[in-house]
Design a protein around this motif. Structure first.
Motif, PDB file in Angstrom:
ATOM      1  N   THR A  40       0.827  -1.207   0.000  1.00 22.60           N
ATOM      2  CA  THR A  40       0.000   0.000   0.000  1.00 22.60           C
ATOM      3  C   THR A  40       0.861   1.255   0.000  1.00 22.60           C
ATOM      4  N   ALA A  41       1.896   1.285   0.811  1.00 21.43           N
ATOM      5  CA  ALA A  41       2.731   2.475   0.892  1.00 21.43           C
ATOM      6  C   ALA A  41       3.637   2.623  -0.321  1.00 21.43           C
ATOM      7  N   TRP A  42       3.997   1.518  -0.965  1.00 23.34           N
ATOM      8  CA  TRP A  42       4.983   1.561  -2.039  1.00 23.34           C
ATOM      9  C   TRP A  42       4.368   1.190  -3.389  1.00 23.34           C
ATOM     10  N   SER A  43       3.070   1.418  -3.583  1.00 22.61           N
ATOM     11  CA  SER A  43       2.412   0.951  -4.801  1.00 22.61           C
ATOM     12  C   SER A  43       2.930   1.626  -6.067  1.00 22.61           C
ATOM     13  N   SER A  44       3.394   2.855  -6.000  1.00 21.24           N
ATOM     14  CA  SER A  44       3.896   3.539  -7.191  1.00 21.24           C
ATOM     15  C   SER A  44       5.386   3.833  -7.055  1.00 21.24           C
ATOM     16  N   ASN A  45       6.118   2.906  -6.458  1.00 22.98           N
ATOM     17  CA  ASN A  45       7.525   3.179  -6.183  1.00 22.98           C
ATOM     18  C   ASN A  45       8.404   2.997  -7.416  1.00 22.98           C
ATOM     19  N   GLN A  46       9.550   3.639  -7.366  1.00 21.84           N
ATOM     20  CA  GLN A  46      10.593   3.502  -8.368  1.00 21.84           C
ATOM     21  C   GLN A  46      11.854   3.073  -7.638  1.00 21.84           C
ATOM     22  N   SER A  47      12.680   2.288  -8.283  1.00 28.84           N
ATOM     23  CA  SER A  47      13.902   1.787  -7.654  1.00 28.84           C
ATOM     24  C   SER A  47      15.126   2.301  -8.393  1.00 28.84           C
ATOM     25  N   TYR A  48      16.259   2.291  -7.695  1.00 30.20           N
ATOM     26  CA  TYR A  48      17.513   2.698  -8.315  1.00 30.20           C
ATOM     27  C   TYR A  48      18.666   1.938  -7.679  1.00 30.20           C
ATOM     28  N   VAL A  49      19.766   1.859  -8.395  1.00 31.00           N
ATOM     29  CA  VAL A  49      21.017   1.292  -7.899  1.00 31.00           C
ATOM     30  C   VAL A  49      22.106   2.294  -8.228  1.00 31.00           C
ATOM     31  N   GLY A  50      22.946   2.578  -7.255  1.00 28.79           N
ATOM     32  CA  GLY A  50      24.045   3.503  -7.470  1.00 28.79           C
ATOM     33  C   GLY A  50      25.355   2.904  -6.985  1.00 28.79           C
ATOM     34  N   VAL A  51      26.446   3.254  -7.667  1.00 25.33           N
ATOM     35  CA  VAL A  51      27.780   2.808  -7.272  1.00 25.33           C
ATOM     36  C   VAL A  51      28.653   4.047  -7.161  1.00 25.33           C
ATOM     37  N   THR A  52      29.341   4.187  -6.026  1.00 24.22           N
ATOM     38  CA  THR A  52      30.244   5.316  -5.827  1.00 24.22           C
ATOM     39  C   THR A  52      31.566   4.816  -5.265  1.00 24.22           C
ATOM     40  N   ALA A  53      32.596   5.610  -5.447  1.00 23.63           N
ATOM     41  CA  ALA A  53      33.901   5.339  -4.857  1.00 23.63           C
ATOM     42  C   ALA A  53      34.258   6.531  -3.980  1.00 23.63           C
ATOM     43  N   ASP A  54      34.971   6.273  -2.888  1.00 25.52           N
ATOM     44  CA  ASP A  54      35.266   7.334  -1.925  1.00 25.52           C
ATOM     45  C   ASP A  54      36.689   7.160  -1.403  1.00 25.52           C
ATOM     46  N   PHE A  55      37.312   8.255  -1.019  1.00 28.13           N
ATOM     47  CA  PHE A  55      38.641   8.241  -0.403  1.00 28.13           C
ATOM     48  C   PHE A  55      38.644   9.240   0.740  1.00 28.13           C
ATOM     49  N   TYR A  76      21.156   0.545  -3.001  1.00 31.55           N
ATOM     50  CA  TYR A  76      19.892   0.177  -3.623  1.00 31.55           C
ATOM     51  C   TYR A  76      18.809   0.980  -2.917  1.00 31.55           C
ATOM     52  N   GLY A  77      17.941   1.623  -3.660  1.00 28.08           N
ATOM     53  CA  GLY A  77      16.891   2.426  -3.047  1.00 28.08           C
ATOM     54  C   GLY A  77      15.570   2.285  -3.764  1.00 28.08           C
ATOM     55  N   SER A  78      14.526   2.678  -3.072  1.00 22.96           N
ATOM     56  CA  SER A  78      13.181   2.678  -3.612  1.00 22.96           C
ATOM     57  C   SER A  78      12.475   3.916  -3.077  1.00 22.96           C
ATOM     58  N   PHE A  79      11.692   4.567  -3.936  1.00 18.76           N
ATOM     59  CA  PHE A  79      11.019   5.793  -3.496  1.00 18.76           C
ATOM     60  C   PHE A  79       9.726   5.986  -4.263  1.00 18.76           C
ATOM     61  N   ASN A  80       8.875   6.825  -3.698  1.00 12.62           N
ATOM     62  CA  ASN A  80       7.693   7.316  -4.404  1.00 12.62           C
ATOM     63  C   ASN A  80       7.502   8.759  -3.990  1.00 12.62           C
ATOM     64  N   GLN A  81       6.353   9.344  -4.242  1.00 12.49           N
ATOM     65  CA  GLN A  81       6.169  10.769  -3.960  1.00 12.49           C
ATOM     66  C   GLN A  81       6.143  11.092  -2.474  1.00 12.49           C
ATOM     67  N   ASP A  82       5.923  10.092  -1.610  1.00  9.82           N
ATOM     68  CA  ASP A  82       5.832  10.355  -0.174  1.00  9.82           C
ATOM     69  C   ASP A  82       6.935   9.729   0.664  1.00  9.82           C
ATOM     70  N   TYR A  83       7.522   8.604   0.222  1.00  8.87           N
ATOM     71  CA  TYR A  83       8.470   7.839   1.026  1.00  8.87           C
ATOM     72  C   TYR A  83       9.714   7.508   0.233  1.00  8.87           C
ATOM     73  N   ASP A  84      10.799   7.211   0.966  1.00 10.50           N
ATOM     74  CA  ASP A  84      11.981   6.653   0.325  1.00 10.50           C
ATOM     75  C   ASP A  84      12.714   5.762   1.324  1.00 10.50           C
ATOM     76  N   ALA A  85      13.459   4.808   0.802  1.00 11.23           N
ATOM     77  CA  ALA A  85      14.262   3.912   1.633  1.00 11.23           C
ATOM     78  C   ALA A  85      15.463   3.468   0.817  1.00 11.23           C
ATOM     79  N   SER A  86      16.578   3.214   1.495  1.00 14.57           N
ATOM     80  CA  SER A  86      17.760   2.744   0.780  1.00 14.57           C
ATOM     81  C   SER A  86      18.606   1.854   1.673  1.00 14.57           C
TER      82      SER A  86
END
Length: 180
Positions: free
Chosen positions: A36-51, A71-81
């Protein structure tokens, strides 16, 4: 060879790391599984390097290299990663240690969206789960938790943002880290 493997406690460290990593993944799946909360969610994957380099509260200068996968998922009201990193820690005196870093789990809710001439406001929580090997110096072996408040404003193609947060740092026995 098997005797050496068991003697070095390598098997114990690997099973502990696997158990902690599996726990982190289960927590993230539970956060993102509500239909119900994530019905219109979109997902993404990101890779970064840091020093990073510095003394990090010790007498030695240390270099820290990391490769991070988010790895993250979001919609207009919520997000999680969920962030997982692989670390390489170089110290002139202690040598080099490598391994999986601590896992970060984040979740947030938008308190207001940005209508014309206004600001967007969001509230979030974050937890650092102790998946890194503390014996190698790659983590503290303790859980950190925090909260943050973000305020943003879009001006044409530029987004201005201000993030305020506080983290309760988990202290290993005998060490008192400052919260930040």
């Amino acid at each position: 060879m098997v005797d050496q493997f068991l003697k070095d406690d390598t098997l114990s460290r690997w099973t502990g790391m696997f158990r902690r990593s599996a726990y982190a993944v289960c927590v993230f799946v539970a956060l993102g599984s509500s239909q119900t909360a994530w019905s219109s969610n979109q997902s993404y994957v990101g890779v970064t390097a840091d020093f990073k380099t510095g003394d990090f509260g010790t007498d030695n200068t240390t270099d820290l290299y990391s490769i991070n996968i988010e790895y993250g998922s979001f919609n207009q009201d919520y997000d999680a990663s969920l962030d997982i990193s692989y670390l390489s820690l170089h110290d002139v005196y202690a040598g080099t240690e490598t391994g999986v870093g601590d896992v970060l789990v984040r979740a947030g809710i938008k308190l207001s969206t940005e209508p014309a001439h206004a600001y967007g406001v969001a509230f979030g929580v974050v937890a650092k789960l102790p998946t890194a090997d503390e014996d190698k110096g790659l983590g503290t072996g303790e859980t950190d938790v925090g909260v943050n408040l973000g305020i943003s404003k879009q001006l044409d193609t530029i987004i201005l943002s201000l993030d305020l947060g506080y983290v309760l740092v988990g202290d290993p026995p005998g060490i008192d880290y400052e919260n930040s």
